[in-house]
Design a protein around this motif. Structure first.
Motif, PDB file in Angstrom:
ATOM      1  N   SER A 220      -9.166   5.954  -8.913  1.00 46.84           N
ATOM      2  CA  SER A 220      -7.835   6.563  -9.011  1.00 46.84           C
ATOM      3  C   SER A 220      -7.322   6.499 -10.452  1.00 46.84           C
ATOM      4  CB  SER A 220      -6.895   5.835  -8.049  1.00 46.84           C
ATOM      5  OG  SER A 220      -5.564   6.162  -8.322  1.00 46.84           O
ATOM      6  N   GLU A 221      -7.517   5.371 -11.084  1.00 44.31           N
ATOM      7  CA  GLU A 221      -7.050   5.199 -12.470  1.00 44.31           C
ATOM      8  C   GLU A 221      -7.801   6.137 -13.412  1.00 44.31           C
ATOM      9  OE1 GLU A 221      -4.671   2.825 -12.458  1.00 44.31           O
ATOM     10  OE2 GLU A 221      -4.155   3.041 -14.587  1.00 44.31           O
ATOM     11  N   LEU A 222      -9.106   6.234 -13.221  1.00 42.17           N
ATOM     12  CA  LEU A 222      -9.932   7.030 -14.144  1.00 42.17           C
ATOM     13  C   LEU A 222      -9.843   8.526 -13.870  1.00 42.17           C
ATOM     14  CD1 LEU A 222     -12.956   4.603 -14.367  1.00 42.17           C
ATOM     15  CD2 LEU A 222     -11.366   5.175 -16.217  1.00 42.17           C
TER      16      LEU A 222
ATOM     17  N   ARG B  32       0.823  -1.218   0.000  1.00 43.19           N
ATOM     18  CA  ARG B  32       0.000   0.000   0.000  1.00 43.19           C
ATOM     19  C   ARG B  32       0.856   1.267   0.000  1.00 43.19           C
ATOM     20  NH1 ARG B  32      -2.691  -3.091   3.967  1.00 43.19           N
ATOM     21  NH2 ARG B  32      -1.802  -1.814   5.623  1.00 43.19           N
ATOM     22  N   SER B  33       2.181   1.113   0.009  1.00 48.66           N
ATOM     23  CA  SER B  33       3.067   2.287   0.051  1.00 48.66           C
ATOM     24  C   SER B  33       3.084   2.990  -1.301  1.00 48.66           C
ATOM     25  CB  SER B  33       4.493   1.857   0.412  1.00 48.66           C
ATOM     26  OG  SER B  33       5.055   1.117  -0.672  1.00 48.66           O
ATOM     27  N   GLU B  34       3.462   4.270  -1.274  1.00 47.14           N
ATOM     28  CA  GLU B  34       3.494   5.041  -2.521  1.00 47.14           C
ATOM     29  C   GLU B  34       4.509   4.446  -3.506  1.00 47.14           C
ATOM     30  OE1 GLU B  34       3.861   9.747  -3.685  1.00 47.14           O
ATOM     31  OE2 GLU B  34       3.250   9.189  -1.653  1.00 47.14           O
ATOM     32  N   ALA B  35       5.660   4.025  -2.976  1.00 43.59           N
ATOM     33  CA  ALA B  35       6.701   3.467  -3.854  1.00 43.59           C
ATOM     34  C   ALA B  35       6.184   2.210  -4.557  1.00 43.59           C
ATOM     35  CB  ALA B  35       7.958   3.132  -3.038  1.00 43.59           C
ATOM     36  N   TYR B  36       5.455   1.384  -3.802  1.00 45.14           N
ATOM     37  CA  TYR B  36       4.952   0.148  -4.409  1.00 45.14           C
ATOM     38  C   TYR B  36       3.826   0.458  -5.395  1.00 45.14           C
ATOM     39  CZ  TYR B  36       4.132  -4.804  -4.999  1.00 45.14           C
ATOM     40  OH  TYR B  36       4.015  -6.071  -5.551  1.00 45.14           O
ATOM     41  N   ARG B  37       2.991   1.438  -5.058  1.00 43.00           N
ATOM     42  CA  ARG B  37       1.903   1.817  -5.975  1.00 43.00           C
ATOM     43  C   ARG B  37       2.455   2.351  -7.302  1.00 43.00           C
ATOM     44  NH1 ARG B  37      -3.787   1.121  -4.186  1.00 43.00           N
ATOM     45  NH2 ARG B  37      -3.403  -0.132  -2.362  1.00 43.00           N
ATOM     46  N   ASP B  38       3.662   2.943  -7.256  1.00 42.42           N
ATOM     47  CA  ASP B  38       4.296   3.370  -8.512  1.00 42.42           C
ATOM     48  C   ASP B  38       4.669   2.150  -9.361  1.00 42.42           C
ATOM     49  OD1 ASP B  38       4.071   6.010  -7.940  1.00 42.42           O
ATOM     50  OD2 ASP B  38       6.134   6.273  -7.238  1.00 42.42           O
ATOM     51  N   LEU B  39       4.984   1.052  -8.683  1.00 45.09           N
ATOM     52  CA  LEU B  39       5.328  -0.189  -9.391  1.00 45.09           C
ATOM     53  C   LEU B  39       4.055  -0.861  -9.893  1.00 45.09           C
ATOM     54  CD1 LEU B  39       7.991  -1.879  -9.793  1.00 45.09           C
ATOM     55  CD2 LEU B  39       7.347  -3.145  -7.734  1.00 45.09           C
ATOM     56  N   ASN B  40       3.026  -0.911  -9.052  1.00 41.40           N
ATOM     57  CA  ASN B  40       1.747  -1.526  -9.415  1.00 41.40           C
ATOM     58  C   ASN B  40       0.609  -0.763  -8.744  1.00 41.40           C
ATOM     59  OD1 ASN B  40      -0.413  -3.093 -10.104  1.00 41.40           O
ATOM     60  ND2 ASN B  40       0.214  -4.892  -8.914  1.00 41.40           N
ATOM     61  N   SER B  41      -0.117  -0.003  -9.564  1.00 37.68           N
ATOM     62  CA  SER B  41      -1.194   0.838  -9.021  1.00 37.68           C
ATOM     63  C   SER B  41      -2.290   0.003  -8.371  1.00 37.68           C
ATOM     64  CB  SER B  41      -1.789   1.706 -10.140  1.00 37.68           C
ATOM     65  OG  SER B  41      -2.345   0.885 -11.155  1.00 37.68           O
ATOM     66  N   MET B  42      -2.339  -1.285  -8.684  1.00 37.00           N
ATOM     67  CA  MET B  42      -3.341  -2.162  -8.082  1.00 37.00           C
ATOM     68  C   MET B  42      -2.925  -2.641  -6.676  1.00 37.00           C
ATOM     69  SD  MET B  42      -4.243  -4.315 -11.515  1.00 37.00           S
ATOM     70  CE  MET B  42      -5.239  -3.601 -12.860  1.00 37.00           C
ATOM     71  N   GLY B  43      -1.676  -2.352  -6.290  1.00 37.51           N
ATOM     72  CA  GLY B  43      -1.222  -2.686  -4.941  1.00 37.51           C
ATOM     73  C   GLY B  43      -1.149  -4.172  -4.657  1.00 37.51           C
ATOM     74  N   GLU B  44      -0.792  -4.957  -5.649  1.00 42.01           N
ATOM     75  CA  GLU B  44      -0.780  -6.417  -5.497  1.00 42.01           C
ATOM     76  C   GLU B  44       0.597  -6.992  -5.828  1.00 42.01           C
ATOM     77  OE1 GLU B  44      -5.372  -7.429  -6.833  1.00 42.01           O
ATOM     78  OE2 GLU B  44      -3.836  -7.445  -8.370  1.00 42.01           O
TER      79      GLU B  44
ATOM     80  N   ALA C 136     -15.460  -4.525  -2.242  1.00 42.18           N
ATOM     81  CA  ALA C 136     -15.933  -3.777  -3.422  1.00 42.18           C
ATOM     82  C   ALA C 136     -15.425  -2.340  -3.385  1.00 42.18           C
ATOM     83  CB  ALA C 136     -17.460  -3.810  -3.488  1.00 42.18           C
ATOM     84  N   LYS C 137     -15.469  -1.705  -2.220  1.00 41.35           N
ATOM     85  CA  LYS C 137     -15.025  -0.307  -2.125  1.00 41.35           C
ATOM     86  C   LYS C 137     -13.522  -0.172  -2.372  1.00 41.35           C
ATOM     87  CE  LYS C 137     -18.838   1.828   0.170  1.00 41.35           C
ATOM     88  NZ  LYS C 137     -19.477   2.433   1.323  1.00 41.35           N
ATOM     89  N   SER C 138     -12.733  -1.131  -1.901  1.00 38.18           N
ATOM     90  CA  SER C 138     -11.292  -1.102  -2.208  1.00 38.18           C
ATOM     91  C   SER C 138     -11.053  -1.150  -3.711  1.00 38.18           C
ATOM     92  CB  SER C 138     -10.583  -2.297  -1.562  1.00 38.18           C
ATOM     93  OG  SER C 138     -10.652  -2.211  -0.168  1.00 38.18           O
ATOM     94  N   ALA C 139     -11.798  -1.998  -4.378  1.00 42.13           N
ATOM     95  CA  ALA C 139     -11.637  -2.116  -5.831  1.00 42.13           C
ATOM     96  C   ALA C 139     -12.104  -0.839  -6.527  1.00 42.13           C
ATOM     97  CB  ALA C 139     -12.406  -3.334  -6.349  1.00 42.13           C
ATOM     98  N   LEU C 140     -13.236  -0.308  -6.100  1.00 41.60           N
ATOM     99  CA  LEU C 140     -13.744   0.929  -6.711  1.00 41.60           C
ATOM    100  C   LEU C 140     -12.757   2.080  -6.523  1.00 41.60           C
ATOM    101  CD1 LEU C 140     -17.490   0.589  -5.649  1.00 41.60           C
ATOM    102  CD2 LEU C 140     -16.647   0.616  -8.017  1.00 41.60           C
ATOM    103  N   ALA C 141     -12.066   2.112  -5.376  1.00 39.62           N
ATOM    104  CA  ALA C 141     -11.078   3.174  -5.137  1.00 39.62           C
ATOM    105  C   ALA C 141      -9.919   3.077  -6.135  1.00 39.62           C
ATOM    106  CB  ALA C 141     -10.564   3.094  -3.697  1.00 39.62           C
ATOM    107  N   ILE C 142      -9.510   1.871  -6.461  1.00 40.04           N
ATOM    108  CA  ILE C 142      -8.439   1.696  -7.453  1.00 40.04           C
ATOM    109  C   ILE C 142      -8.922   2.130  -8.839  1.00 40.04           C
ATOM    110  CG2 ILE C 142      -7.172  -0.118  -8.706  1.00 40.04           C
ATOM    111  CD1 ILE C 142      -6.590  -1.335  -5.916  1.00 40.04           C
ATOM    112  N   LEU C 143     -10.138   1.750  -9.166  1.00 40.36           N
ATOM    113  CA  LEU C 143     -10.714   2.155 -10.460  1.00 40.36           C
ATOM    114  C   LEU C 143     -10.857   3.676 -10.532  1.00 40.36           C
ATOM    115  CD1 LEU C 143     -11.900   0.898 -13.080  1.00 40.36           C
ATOM    116  CD2 LEU C 143     -14.136   0.943 -11.958  1.00 40.36           C
TER     117      LEU C 143
END
Lengths: 209, 209
Positions: free
Chosen positions: B143-145, A41-53, B134-141
């Motif tokens: 952010s992307e959009l 969930r860190s910013e550095a990791y989100r830069d690698l994968n915006s999905m945080g996985e 569902a809300k975690s997923a919607l937050a990622i969507l």
């Protein structure tokens, strides 16, 4: 060039890729993601994968996420596990999507809840719900493997590598190999592949064993 | 030859494909699956799809299941929605897997539980759990959009068609478009595509409206 895989031992999704890399074999290096302490969930990791996985694969200039995308990429690179025909390739994608939707997704969360989440945060109703979903998926897998040795074609493919991943973990979450004889025999066939290793031999664990 | 799609109105997974067929447009015909009365668990349906799911596409001699597989097939057939480059095709698969794992899968079950399951069988804890997912997923969507108009490339692709599908349904399950402005604007862009139709205009509902 050494392929880098951001991953951790408890991640079945990482194992789908780590096992493909190891069976290849390809020159690869695991990079530990401290998932349970929030690194994903860190910013550095989100830069690698915006999905945080996890996993994330880095091969030179190319960064790929989602285990199914990485598996398909590795098959392009090695010619392995991608099926021999267009029909087999479609069937592999079919099992990959089903696994992400119905099997690994349910089992991954169920195992997290019953093993890694502090006891006071566990919900028996949610665990019961996820157990029901996991068993429905296992019943479909068992039925399929009663009819054939490998999910697609005549040897191991990404369909097997995606569906097997969470089933090698020893933590208790209601899955016992003996209850599912066709799945058990299929897991034994996978374990017998030259170069097979357990997820926690390939990747560092976040929790102590 | 008319393409046949085994589907039903409440199925967002069916809608991913029905919308691609309608936007194509291709000559297609919906065949109603009486999912809520157990048709997908019948022996005849299991012969069509051993996974017991909708949709199933039949195009002449070819039968395909899993919405993501069918979407990719239709892109091969029409040249539409599959992306312009290899990188875009990988990104579309990335979003398709993520959607099947984290978005549509959670919302589909959540909506079922809060709308179609008899009230006495509903679990507030499970509904709370699924709402969080569902809300975690919607937050990622969201952010992307916030960063782009379409998930991949410069126009609508299968990535958008897969992720949008459950978000057009009117039933209450905790999702309100106004709470997610970037998702709301993106759904409006999809609704403005020539030929766009609501899922229940394209496919017969199992429940009365």
């Amino acid at each position: 060039m050494t392929v880098k895989l951001h991953c951790f031992g408890e991640s079945g999704h990482s194992y789908k890729v780590a096992l493909a890399l190891e069976l290849g074999p390809l020159d690869w290096q695991p990079i530990f993601v401290d998932f349970f302490n929030g690194e994903a969930r860190s910013e550095a990791y989100r830069d690698l994968n915006s999905m945080g996985e996890a996993p994330v694969l880095v091969d030179g200039d190319l960064t790929l996420t989602q285990s199914g995308v990485i598996q398909a990429y590795l098959s392009e690179k090695t010619g392995l596990f991608g099926g021999d025909t267009q029909q087999e390739a479609r069937d592999i994608l079919r099992w990959t999507l089903w696994d992400n939707h119905k099997l690994s997704s349910q089992i991954g969360v169920l195992r997290f809840m019953t093993n890694f989440l502090p006891a006071e945060k566990r919900s028996a109703e949610v665990i019961g719900f996820l157990t029901g979903r996991a068993k429905s998926a296992l019943a479909i897998l068992e039925s399929e493997l009663t009819q054939r040795d490998w999910l697609v074609g005549r040897s191991v493919t990404n369909a097997d590598l995606t569906c097997c991943s969470y089933l090698f973990y020893p933590e208790e979450y209601g899955f016992t190999r003996q209850d599912w004889p066709a799945i058990d025999a299929w897991l034994a066939r996978i374990e017998a592949l030259p170069g097979w290793k357990h997820p926690c031999e390939l990747m560092q664990r976040g929790f102590a064993a």
